[in-house]
Write an enzyme that holds these catalytic residues in place. Sequence first.
Site, PDB file in Angstrom:
ATOM      1  N   HIS A  47      -3.562   7.428  28.508  1.00 29.93           N
ATOM      2  CA  HIS A  47      -3.107   8.590  28.596  1.00 29.93           C
ATOM      3  C   HIS A  47      -1.641   8.534  28.743  1.00 29.93           C
ATOM      4  O   HIS A  47      -0.866   9.282  28.048  1.00 29.93           O
ATOM      5  CB  HIS A  47      -3.587   9.594  29.234  1.00 29.93           C
ATOM      6  CG  HIS A  47      -3.055  10.998  29.087  1.00 29.93           C
ATOM      7  ND1 HIS A  47      -3.275  11.791  28.192  1.00 29.93           N
ATOM      8  CD2 HIS A  47      -1.971  11.511  29.871  1.00 29.93           C
ATOM      9  CE1 HIS A  47      -2.566  12.876  28.224  1.00 29.93           C
ATOM     10  NE2 HIS A  47      -1.864  12.836  29.044  1.00 29.93           N
ATOM     11  N   ASP A  83       1.438   9.642  26.208  1.00 27.00           N
ATOM     12  CA  ASP A  83       2.526  10.683  26.834  1.00 27.00           C
ATOM     13  C   ASP A  83       3.660   9.932  26.165  1.00 27.00           C
ATOM     14  O   ASP A  83       4.802  10.628  25.783  1.00 27.00           O
ATOM     15  CB  ASP A  83       2.492  10.721  28.286  1.00 27.00           C
ATOM     16  CG  ASP A  83       1.532  12.041  28.596  1.00 27.00           C
ATOM     17  OD1 ASP A  83       1.232  12.607  27.791  1.00 27.00           O
ATOM     18  OD2 ASP A  83       1.417  12.141  29.989  1.00 27.00           O
ATOM     19  N   HIS A 102       7.704  11.559  32.216  1.00 31.00           N
ATOM     20  CA  HIS A 102       8.442  12.405  31.175  1.00 31.00           C
ATOM     21  C   HIS A 102       9.888  12.370  31.455  1.00 31.00           C
ATOM     22  O   HIS A 102      10.824  12.231  30.454  1.00 31.00           O
ATOM     23  CB  HIS A 102       7.921  13.928  31.100  1.00 31.00           C
ATOM     24  CG  HIS A 102       6.437  13.903  30.983  1.00 31.00           C
ATOM     25  ND1 HIS A 102       5.907  13.502  29.758  1.00 31.00           N
ATOM     26  CD2 HIS A 102       5.640  14.600  31.805  1.00 31.00           C
ATOM     27  CE1 HIS A 102       4.420  13.804  29.717  1.00 31.00           C
ATOM     28  NE2 HIS A 102       4.324  14.316  31.011  1.00 31.00           N
ATOM     29  N   HIS A 127       1.953  15.820  23.882  1.00 31.53           N
ATOM     30  CA  HIS A 127       0.678  15.680  23.207  1.00 31.53           C
ATOM     31  C   HIS A 127       0.639  15.754  21.758  1.00 31.53           C
ATOM     32  O   HIS A 127       0.249  15.061  20.764  1.00 31.53           O
ATOM     33  CB  HIS A 127      -0.644  16.389  23.639  1.00 31.53           C
ATOM     34  CG  HIS A 127      -0.745  16.135  25.253  1.00 31.53           C
ATOM     35  ND1 HIS A 127      -1.610  16.470  25.748  1.00 31.53           N
ATOM     36  CD2 HIS A 127      -0.374  14.994  25.750  1.00 31.53           C
ATOM     37  CE1 HIS A 127      -1.954  16.382  27.170  1.00 31.53           C
ATOM     38  NE2 HIS A 127      -0.774  15.323  27.244  1.00 31.53           N
TER      39      HIS A 127
END
Length: 307
Positions: A241, A245, A268, A78
């Site tokens: 979001h 990310d 991720h 973030h």
Amino acid sequence: MLAQRTLKSLTKAVGVGLHSGQRVELTLRPAPPDTGIVFRRVDLPEPVEIAVNALAVTDTRLASTISNGNVKVHTIEHLMSACAGLGLDNLCVDITAEEVPILDGSSASFVYLLQSAGIVMQKVPKRFIRVTRPVEVREGEGRNVKWARLDPFHGYKLAFEIEFDHPAVNSTGQRVEFDFGGGQYAREIARARTFGFTKDVEAMRSHGLALGGGLDNAIVMDDVKVLNADGLRYQDEFVKHKILDAMGDLYIVGKPLLAAYSAFRSGHAMNNQLLRALLERTDAWEIVSFEQERDAPAGFTQLAPAW
């Protein structure tokens, strides 16, 4: 010349780690040209620096973690997203625990902190990684497929599609595109919060995760609805979001990308796999800078507006 950027003055924040639940103090400091973004664990007997780069990522379970030997910093995405959104090249991050504070679950608080400290130009050209050939990573087949891809593009844009079979998510958009050239990161992306499901919380906490999570720093859903009293900040906050990310994960490469990123059910781990695949393909990218601002893609020449 399109120049590198750093902070004008230092700024501080205090919060808790999303997964560790630990109190943590964060001090964001200006850094010299060509430093990049460097985390410093100042809670240790001797401070340890961890320079942000794709190969420093050592754990991608629920967050992006970087390491230097046994010293780690968790959940950097973030803050990295805010740095990407503001075009910040050089920054020193002093941190008193092993996890970046979650604050409100988005990157908006980091954007506010960085903008409050002021952003200044440095007398060194800003360097980009320009993607020159497509690079893609994939996993699974059929209904289990997930993928992420970078294509050549004179600028920076992202397209992301999620797939959550949940009434609250189904009623919002599961796909979004964001063009950085519009200069609307702070307004359109930064306020999107991380999200999770109550049915997963106990399992996560039994594994020492989500210990600092709650309704004040995440969107929380039961089997049918959003539990947050104030509802959603964007109609399509869930997938936005994921864009937030992705911008943070991709900025871990160490320089802004000139590319079109697209992804389906990525996270991720896959974002970092994509960066590593790109770096391995030395024929698929080059380092560029712009002697004249007018030659640079839209979105990179002006300081990002506030809210």
